[in-house]
Design an enzyme around this catalytic site. Structure first.
Site, short mmCIF file in Angstrom:
data_model
loop_
_atom_site.label_atom_id
_atom_site.label_comp_id
_atom_site.label_asym_id
_atom_site.label_seq_id
_atom_site.Cartn_x
_atom_site.Cartn_y
_atom_site.Cartn_z
N VAL A 151 4.92 7.96 1.39
CA VAL A 151 5.57 6.68 1.70
C VAL A 151 4.88 5.53 0.96
CG1 VAL A 151 6.35 7.40 4.00
CG2 VAL A 151 4.11 6.31 3.74
N ASN A 152 5.64 4.45 0.79
CA ASN A 152 5.10 3.20 0.29
C ASN A 152 5.40 2.11 1.32
OD1 ASN A 152 4.19 4.23 -2.23
ND2 ASN A 152 6.28 4.11 -3.03
N GLY A 170 0.83 -1.20 0.00
CA GLY A 170 0.00 0.00 0.00
C GLY A 170 0.86 1.24 0.00
N ASP A 185 -4.76 9.81 13.66
CA ASP A 185 -5.20 9.61 12.28
C ASP A 185 -5.94 8.28 12.15
OD1 ASP A 185 -5.58 10.25 9.63
OD2 ASP A 185 -3.61 9.56 8.96
N GLY A 198 0.96 5.64 1.43
CA GLY A 198 0.40 6.72 2.23
C GLY A 198 0.98 8.03 1.73
#
Length: 339
Positions: free
Chosen positions: A46-47, A41, A168, A43
């Protein structure tokens, strides 16, 4: 376009060997280059990749978070700092419902790699999207209750033992293994320190969050002193709502939009003013369509999404109520109103 690379079929290139700067044993760690790992995934900046630690006895896979190399120089510096902070926070956390720290490594080019416990191949958001694509409705009530309890346990630990606000909460930051075998919170990179009164201790600290999940108090221009552990609880409530509706808070599509002419038609029909008016409020829920088996989760969702943060339950109270099967509708009057 080339086919996906099977990392087991290649040896790790020498130039991507890195040493952990925080691993307890000081053992050299080899982390493959990004193309040699399966992408799990991504964000903001970032990976996340799956690292199979083949050849090691009883070794479990790791999730590797790396800075996206397509970011600009200034953005990279911001994301590197955030990754540093996440590593520091995660290293001090040990709970079955929060992904664990494994190592923090520095490559030769100075970039950082955060190695974490592999909590599951799919995020809760992935499962929501998959379920929606299959034309299914709400998750079974028992799955929602399990997620509610396990995420609440993780938040209880963060709030009461570590005095940390996750900052978050959302379906993207909950990872699931198998058929809800394990449920874990991830991504503590924007967490904030809480004081003894469960308020954010640094008056200059900024609540990051993600807009559709933000509580009313975090949307105010001057919210100093109003950000407490209850900000996580509001977002937690919306995460349960996601499982019941398969939508994103305040961005749910009507049936006509969902099967319309694609992204352009959805963007044209998007009412930006109405969206911003809805932020920080409780989104609508078709309770009759859900049925009686969802009653407890509907009640919990309503309690957690009170606009007045003083009326929301704490993570500790949620855990106690779910574990004891206590009536949730008694919580507001008897337990959670704060002076």
């Amino acid at each position: 376009m080339a086919s996906p690379v099977d990392d087991a079929a290649f040896k790790t290139p020498k130039n991507v060997r890195v040493r952990s700067v925080t691993n307890a044993g000081g053992t050299p760690i080899t982390i493959p280059a990004s193309p040699f790992m399966k992408k799990l995934g991504c964000g903001t900046g970032v990976n996340v990749y799956l690292m199979n630690r083949t050849g090691k006895l009883n070794s479990s896979p790791w999730a590797i978070k790396k800075i996206n190399n397509r970011c600009g120089h200034k953005q990279t510096a911001v994301y590197q700092k955030r990754l540093n902070e996440e590593a520091k926070v995660l290293k001090g956390i040990d709970h079955p419902n929060i992904v664990g720290f494994r190592a923090f490594a520095t490559a030769k080019d100075g970039s950082k790699c955060l190695a974490m416990e592999y909590g599951g191949e799919q995020s809760l958001n992935d499962l929501i999207e998959s379920r929606k694509e299959q034309g299914l409705k709400a998750f079974p009530a028992e799955h929602i209750e399990k997620v509610a309890l396990h995420v609440a346990r993780g938040l209880q630990y963060l709030h009461t033992e570590k005095k940390l606000l996750h900052g978050d909460m959302k379906s993207c930051n909950v990872v699931i293994k198998g058929d809800f075998e394990t449920v874990k919170i991830c991504d503590v990179g924007v967490s904030l320190q809480l004081d003894e009164n469960m308020r954010v201790s640094d008056p200059k600290a900024v609540y990051i969050g993600t807009e559709p999940w933000k509580p009313k108090e975090a949307l105010e221009d001057d919210h100093a002193g109003d950000i407490t552990d209850k900000a996580d609880i509001f977002a937690f409530g919306l995460t349960l709502w996601e499982m019941m509706t398969l939508n994103m808070p305040h961005l749910e599509l009507s049936e006509g939009d969902e099967y319309g002419d694609g992204e352009d038609s959805m963007e044209d029909s998007f009412d930006e003013d109405a969206y911003y008016e809805r932020l920080g409020t409780r989104p609508p829920l078709d309770v009759p369509a859900l049925g009686p088996s969802y009653q407890r989760m509907v009640e919990l969702f309503c309690l957690c999404t009170e606009e007045n943060y003083r009326k929301r339950p704490s993570a500790n109270q949620i855990v106690q109520a779910l574990e004891s099967n206590a009536p949730l509708d008694k919580m507001p009057a008897e337990v959670i109103v704060i002076d």
